[in-house]
Motif scaffolding. Structure first.
Motif, PDB file in Angstrom:
ATOM      1  N   ARG A   1       1.473   7.640  -9.338  1.00 21.10           N
ATOM      2  CA  ARG A   1       1.499   7.534  -7.884  1.00 21.10           C
ATOM      3  C   ARG A   1       2.430   6.405  -7.457  1.00 21.10           C
ATOM      4  O   ARG A   1       2.404   5.312  -8.026  1.00 21.10           O
ATOM      5  CB  ARG A   1       0.064   7.251  -7.442  1.00 21.10           C
ATOM      6  N   LYS A   2       3.227   6.654  -6.442  1.00 19.25           N
ATOM      7  CA  LYS A   2       4.097   5.605  -5.924  1.00 19.25           C
ATOM      8  C   LYS A   2       3.282   4.694  -5.013  1.00 19.25           C
ATOM      9  O   LYS A   2       2.646   5.162  -4.064  1.00 19.25           O
ATOM     10  CB  LYS A   2       5.253   6.225  -5.132  1.00 19.25           C
ATOM     11  N   ARG A   3       3.331   3.434  -5.286  1.00 19.84           N
ATOM     12  CA  ARG A   3       2.526   2.485  -4.528  1.00 19.84           C
ATOM     13  C   ARG A   3       2.971   2.350  -3.085  1.00 19.84           C
ATOM     14  O   ARG A   3       2.210   1.868  -2.233  1.00 19.84           O
ATOM     15  CB  ARG A   3       2.528   1.113  -5.200  1.00 19.84           C
ATOM     16  N   GLU A   4       4.181   2.804  -2.786  1.00 16.81           N
ATOM     17  CA  GLU A   4       4.626   2.718  -1.397  1.00 16.81           C
ATOM     18  C   GLU A   4       4.090   3.876  -0.554  1.00 16.81           C
ATOM     19  O   GLU A   4       4.404   3.991   0.622  1.00 16.81           O
ATOM     20  CB  GLU A   4       6.153   2.710  -1.327  1.00 16.81           C
TER      21      GLU A   4
ATOM     22  N   THR B   1      -1.261  -1.893   2.169  1.00 19.03           N
ATOM     23  CA  THR B   1      -0.185  -2.589   1.455  1.00 19.03           C
ATOM     24  C   THR B   1      -0.658  -3.920   0.902  1.00 19.03           C
ATOM     25  O   THR B   1      -0.351  -4.284  -0.248  1.00 19.03           O
ATOM     26  CB  THR B   1       1.007  -2.809   2.397  1.00 19.03           C
ATOM     27  N   ARG B   2      -1.423  -4.644   1.707  1.00 13.89           N
ATOM     28  CA  ARG B   2      -1.786  -5.996   1.259  1.00 13.89           C
ATOM     29  C   ARG B   2      -2.718  -5.967   0.068  1.00 13.89           C
ATOM     30  O   ARG B   2      -2.636  -6.810  -0.821  1.00 13.89           O
ATOM     31  CB  ARG B   2      -2.381  -6.799   2.416  1.00 13.89           C
ATOM     32  N   SER B   3      -3.617  -4.986   0.030  1.00 12.84           N
ATOM     33  CA  SER B   3      -4.504  -4.916  -1.135  1.00 12.84           C
ATOM     34  C   SER B   3      -3.756  -4.378  -2.358  1.00 12.84           C
ATOM     35  O   SER B   3      -4.013  -4.807  -3.485  1.00 12.84           O
ATOM     36  CB  SER B   3      -5.734  -4.052  -0.844  1.00 12.84           C
ATOM     37  N   VAL B   4      -2.828  -3.479  -2.143  1.00 11.35           N
ATOM     38  CA  VAL B   4      -1.998  -3.001  -3.259  1.00 11.35           C
ATOM     39  C   VAL B   4      -1.199  -4.168  -3.832  1.00 11.35           C
ATOM     40  O   VAL B   4      -1.130  -4.350  -5.048  1.00 11.35           O
ATOM     41  CB  VAL B   4      -1.054  -1.875  -2.790  1.00 11.35           C
ATOM     42  N   ASP B   5      -0.591  -4.955  -2.957  1.00 17.86           N
ATOM     43  CA  ASP B   5       0.175  -6.115  -3.417  1.00 17.86           C
ATOM     44  C   ASP B   5      -0.713  -7.070  -4.202  1.00 17.86           C
ATOM     45  O   ASP B   5      -0.309  -7.620  -5.236  1.00 17.86           O
ATOM     46  CB  ASP B   5       0.780  -6.859  -2.221  1.00 17.86           C
TER      47      ASP B   5
ATOM     48  N   LYS C   1       7.021  15.985  13.006  1.00 19.34           N
ATOM     49  CA  LYS C   1       7.233  16.659  11.725  1.00 19.34           C
ATOM     50  C   LYS C   1       6.381  17.919  11.586  1.00 19.34           C
ATOM     51  O   LYS C   1       6.083  18.340  10.471  1.00 19.34           O
ATOM     52  CB  LYS C   1       6.922  15.695  10.583  1.00 19.34           C
TER      53      LYS C   1
ATOM     54  N   LYS D   1       0.413   7.237   3.808  1.00 19.57           N
ATOM     55  CA  LYS D   1       1.025   8.567   3.908  1.00 19.57           C
ATOM     56  C   LYS D   1      -0.098   9.602   3.792  1.00 19.57           C
ATOM     57  O   LYS D   1      -1.267   9.247   3.697  1.00 19.57           O
ATOM     58  CB  LYS D   1       2.031   8.768   2.768  1.00 19.57           C
TER      59      LYS D   1
ATOM     60  N   LEU E   1      -1.472   6.636 -12.343  1.00 21.39           N
ATOM     61  CA  LEU E   1      -0.337   5.987 -13.006  1.00 21.39           C
ATOM     62  C   LEU E   1       0.984   6.367 -12.350  1.00 21.39           C
ATOM     63  O   LEU E   1       1.868   5.523 -12.192  1.00 21.39           O
ATOM     64  CB  LEU E   1      -0.305   6.377 -14.487  1.00 21.39           C
TER      65      LEU E   1
END
Lengths: 746, 301
Positions: free
Chosen positions: A287-290, A97-101, A360, A294, A285
């Motif tokens: 792809r959901k960054r969240e 997350t931090r690198s994506v941000d 799951k 996953k 493009l």
């Protein structure tokens, strides 16, 4: 930010990758060639005195190509490894997350971000390996082993490696952007690279297991994935380089041939890379960054992977289960259970890996029965031959030409440097290139007959109560249909021993068949061409008959005389001839160094049968002392020894009887029934046949006191001629003396 | 200005932000308050163009944010979990941002680094958490963007540094109309710096108001009546949000201006009549209790 600055930033942030690429380049282009070429240099110096007339410096230059053999494969391994690492690492910022941000909040378009990350690795590899190639050139020159051919080979190899890198790297990038974490990315990369191989393996297994007429040229071609750039590199370049980089050195024309011949493969690799890149770009493009941490970022991709693996596992389990529990018709319940368990495990474990959440495991549980059903359908289609594979005969109008040859072909020419023939000689490649039969209807008639027998034999194998349970011996043969649309279709057929002779004569007696199968003209032309280049090599011969063999050396003029005679006698050849005439010997022709230190048999090697009615050939052989008489004249024979071994029902030796005869009339009777016929492609196997083993002795043989007291010991010189005799053909006295009792037929 | 209109965002089927609309004016400090999971960070990341809303729109100065470098040049995002280039130093990060933000001031960066006592030549991975936050703020302010998005940025800073940072932000607001959006789960943290506060709860906006409007509109009043019966008269005429009583001392929180309250109590005889200043927390509690939410839990977590 300028492009250059973006690149520098990119490299600064992944210095360990830069170091890794440099390390592999140093190994590939400096260390390995220095070690390999150093050894080759010594090797060439030894060879120069032995077989080749080239001055040493020229020889060393030619031999510089020897290192291409090793470098082609090590280069591929290094390249594929760093392509995978760079592809995944370059986009691994998507997994935190931090690198994506950090990156995605910056004023840089996603498309540019993708482009910079993608191209930086390609540039890094191309530059470093380009410098490495130049270093390899320097190493080659320093060792005195540079030549235009070697430089061209190095340049070609560099281009190929870059293309290979782009192809494999693009697949890794696609895996990286489809995934949510490093572990899944690595698995996804392996999946993308291996899924076609898995499909081919299953397809091959099913066809090989249930299609009785199925014939695979060679497993590697059948199993080689076409969507993997690495396959194209190996098949179109590495194998070619290995073939031409032989102890003779590397010639420019051959290198050019390999390189130009692999242009289509290069284009395919680039196309694969382009397709993977386009998919990766779009996935990046959309792809959901969240999706950080996953499994896979797109639900449909997850489903595809699960289905692919679930169905594959189900089919493989079904194949295994059927081989253990199955019968000719239908599937055993145990097979279904094995399939179900396998599919459940794969789907559940797959879900666990993708979600990293044990709660799951049963997510999308509907996929389990779906995989099971599809697996079952696939197995059913193969097992029942629902689409008629074993009954397929193409329309004659759609066939360009055919090839037809027995599976135990003894006579085909191995020609080194022939691109269509894999290193070591390959029967299928040879006939695919050289045999073009135009009498398609005749071949198809044989094929129809043979396919039906093959199918019935399989029924007999599986069902002991069927009418076909009793197996009749046959000849196994291969039929190749070259279709007008470019496709090649192979089938394996079984021809009964009582096959229609007219039909067989029509095929085997055709000029196209004879010239392709025995190729006497080709034998001479190839040998002459090789000797023209390397006059120090020689032509070795080995004449063999049922009793003995004799080696010799032939000159090129004698070879011409022989092959001309053979071509003439060959006009009588057809199937009927093989059944009615006796093959009294074979002549093996090969080329080798004069000291026989170096094996040049890959250059040209052919074994030609000599039939009793080949009068011209026999005349040539006699004139040049290459012919061995099968037996001494009857008047010279003073003694005959017979040996008979009887076996019990358990295969153990139950009795062995030996008898000797000096009576002239009995000697003559025995000699009249001796078996001279050499075993050939169209010989009939009859494992029920029994033989007496006869030794024919002259006075000199009888007087000989060699190292062994056993006159039948073949290691003793002049210990007689040994030949078999069919028991059924033996004179009555011999049967009685040997205590022969016929075996009860089944 | 930042406009957020009917934004909806889910994670694995669960709504993170649900039909949320907010308007953030330029030149002010906008505080987003809420507990963990309220949607603050999600909203801020959508404003920063990192994640895309499932529906609705987010625009900055009228332009959509997502994958729009032109708009992204206008803001600097300081996330809660900071990331710096591997093995980099402060000056390396400054160089990196200088290549991205056209108005980045290296001079200002060096000045602020010196002021905070941070060595630009020192490796960032040797910094403490607080120092890293300070560095992030310095880099953000040095970028000279119009908007500064801060996700729980003050949470790692000591009081002195917090005050220093607030001062720098105030200067930037004054000099170049910097608009700051900051999230926190600590109302006291936002109280003295924000102009506007939005309270998020379960993906939606519970409350969004200017602080001044909040303070003007709500008063805290302490009264001791001479005659206890007069309390009914007064209470009828007040708009009471909260009423506590300790003996004869009545403490009211009423939605009225001071002038309005003076008018009400003008003809009532009181022993004690005093209007007291309200903290933001008291205002929030009052406002949300009316709606029915226990704000204590929301604010204090």
């Amino acid at each position: 930010m300028t492009f250059k600055r973006s690149l520098m930033d990119n490299y600064r942030n992944r210095l360990w990758i830069v170091a890794l690429v440099i390390l592999t380049a140093v190994l590939q282009f400096v260390f390995i060639p220095a070690v390999h070429m150093g050894g080759a240099r010594i090797h060439m110096m030894d060879m120069e005195m032995d077989i080749l007339s080239d001055p040493l410096p020229v020889l060393l230059q030619n031999a510089g190509g020897a290192w291409l053999q090793a470098s082609a494969f090590t280069g591929m391994l290094f390249t594929c490894a760093i392509a995978a690492i760079m592809g995944i690492q370059g986009f691994s910022y998507l997994y935190q997350t931090r690198s994506v941000d950090f990156y995605d909040s910056q004023p840089i378009a996603f498309s540019r971000r993708f482009f910079i990350n993608y191209i930086s690795s390609v540039i890094l590899y191309a530059v470093v390996y380009g410098i490495g190639t130049l270093l390899a050139v320097l190493v080659t020159v320093a060792l005195g082993m540079g030549s235009p051919a070697v430089f061209m080979g190095l340049a070609g190899e560099y281009i190929w490696l870059v293309i290979l890198f782009i192809g494999m790297y693009s697949i890794s990038v696609l895996a990286a952007v489809l995934s949510g974490n490093l572990f899944i990315a690595a698995l996804m990369d392996a999946f993308l690279c291996g899924i076609e191989f898995l499909y081919r393996l299953i397809n091959f297994g099913c066809m090989n297991g249930w299609f009785t007429t199925m014939y695979s040229l060679s497993d590697e071609k059948f199993l080689t994935p076409v969507s993997l750039p690495m396959s194209w590199y190996i098949m179109r370049f590495a194998v070619g380089i290995m073939r031409i980089s032989n102890p003779w050195g590397t010639r420019t024309a051959e290198v050019v041939s390999v390189l130009s011949g692999s242009l289509p493969a290069m284009a395919i690799c680039l196309a694969i890379g382009a397709a993977a890149t386009a998919l990766a770009y779009n996935a990046f493009l959309f792809r959901k960054r969240e999706m950080v941490q996953k499994g896979l970022c797109f639900g449909f991709v997850e489903s595809f992977v699960k289905f692919a693996l679930g169905i594959s596992g189900g089919v493989l389990a079904g194949m295994a289960g059927d081989s253990i529990f199955g019968s000719m018709f239908g599937f055993s319940p145990l097979t279904v259970i094995v399939m179900a368990v396998t599919v459940v495990l794969i789907c559940v474990i797959g879900e666990w890996i993708l979600s990293l959440d044990i709660t799951k495991l049963l997510r999308r549980a509907w996929q389990i029965p779906a995989c099971l059903v599809v697996s079952g359908i696939i197995l059913f289609v193969f097992k029942t031959d629902a689409f008629g594979y074993d009954r397929y005969i193409p329309k004659a109008s759609e066939v360009e030409s055919c090839a037809f040859y027995p599976t135990n072909s003894f006579s085909f020419t191995m020609i080194s440097g022939d691109e269509s023939i894999e290193w070591g000689g390959n029967r299928d490649s040879y006939f695919a290139k050289y045999m073009q039969l135009s009498n398609i209807e005749d071949v198809e008639a044989l094929a129809k007959l043979g396919m039906e027998k093959q199918r019935l034999d399989q029924i007999g194998e599986m069902d002991a109560d069927s009418d076909n349970a009793y197996y009749e011996y046959d000849w196994q043969a291969i039929v190749l249909y070259r279709m007008k649309n470019g496709a090649e279709v192979y089938r394996r057929i079984a021809l009964p021993y009582d096959v229609d002779r007219t039909l067989m004569d029509a095929v085997l007696g055709s000029k196209e068949y004879r010239e392709a199968y025995f190729n006497p003209k080709g034998v001479y032309e190839v040998t002459a061409s090789v000797m023209n280049t390397y006059p120090k090599i020689q032509i070795n011969t080995m004449y063999s008959n049922r009793a003995t063999s004799q080696s010799g050396i032939m000159d090129i003029d004698t070879l011409k005389e022989f092959t001309d005679a053979y071509e003439k006698d060959l006009s009588a050849y057809d199937f009927s001839m093989t059944q009615d005439e006796i093959c009294i010997g074979t002549l093996d022709i090969s080329i080798a160094s004069r000291s026989n230190t170096y094996d040049f048999s890959m250059g040209m090697n052919q074994t030609l049968p000599i039939y009793e009615n080949y009068t011209d050939v026999i005349k040539v052989l006699r004139e040049h002392n290459m012919y061995c008489e099968l037996l001494p004249p009857k008047e010279d024979v003073v003694k005959v020894i017979s040996e008979y071994t009887q076996w019990d029902e358990y295969g153990d030796e139950s009795q062995s009887v030996t008898g000797s005869y000096t009576d002239k009339s009995r000697i003559d009777q025995i000699m009249d029934e001796l078996e001279f016929n050499m075993y050939g492609e169209w010989s009939k196997d009859n494992y029920n046949d029994e033989y007496f083993y006869i030794t024919v002795l002259t006075e000199a043989d009888v007087a000989y006191t060699g190292d062994s007291d056993d006159p039948s010991d073949y290691t003793n010189k002049n210990c007689g001629v040994n030949l078999p005799m069919l028991v059924n053909n033996a004179p009555g006295f011999l049967k009685e003396d040997m205590g022969y009792t016929p075996m009860k037929s089944e | 200005m930042i406009d957020i209109t009917d934004v909806y965002k889910t994670y694995e089927g669960s709504p993170a932000v649900s039909n949320l609309s907010l308007h953030m004016k330029g030149g002010e400090v906008f505080g987003l308050l809420g507990t963990n999971g309220a949607g603050k960070t999600t909203l801020l990341r959508m404003i920063a163009g990192i994640i895309k809303a499932d529906s609705g729109s987010i625009t900055i100065d009228g332009l959509p944010v997502y994958d729009n470098p032109v708009v992204k040049e206008k803001f600097f995002f300081i996330p809660d979990e900071l990331y710096f280039l591997p093995h980099s130093r402060g000056r390396d990060m400054a160089r990196h941002y200088a290549g991205i933000y056209p108005d980045f001031s290296t001079e200002e960066f060096n000045t602020m680094m010196e002021r905070f006592g941070l060595d630009p030549a020192r490796r960032i991975n040797s910094f403490s958490k607080g120092m890293k936050k300070q560095l992030a703020v310095v880099l953000g302010l040095s970028s000279h963007t119009r908007y500064l998005l801060c996700d729980e940025t003050f949470d790692g800073l000591d009081p002195v540094m917090r005050q220093a940072t607030k001062s720098l932000i105030a200067v930037a607001m004054e000099e170049r109309s910097l608009t700051t959006v900051m999230t926190s789960h600590n109302l006291r943290e936002l109280e003295d710096v924000c102009d506007h506060v939005g309270l998020l709860h379960k993906g939606g906006v519970l409350l969004s108001k200017d602080i001044e409007d909040l303070k003007i509109g709500v008063q805290k009043l302490q009264v001791v009546y001479a005659d206890e019966d007069d309390s009914y008269n007064a209470e009828e005429r007040m708009s009471i949000l909260d009423h506590k009583r300790q003996g004869r001392l009545h403490v009211y929180v009423a939605r009225q201006t001071p002038d309005e309250l003076d008018e009400i109590f003008d003809d009532i005889d009181t022993v004690l009549y005093e209007i007291l200043p309200l903290t933001l927390e008291e205002i929030f509690i009052s406002e949300t209790e009316v709606v029915g939410y226990d704000i204590q839990k929301i604010i204090n977590g």
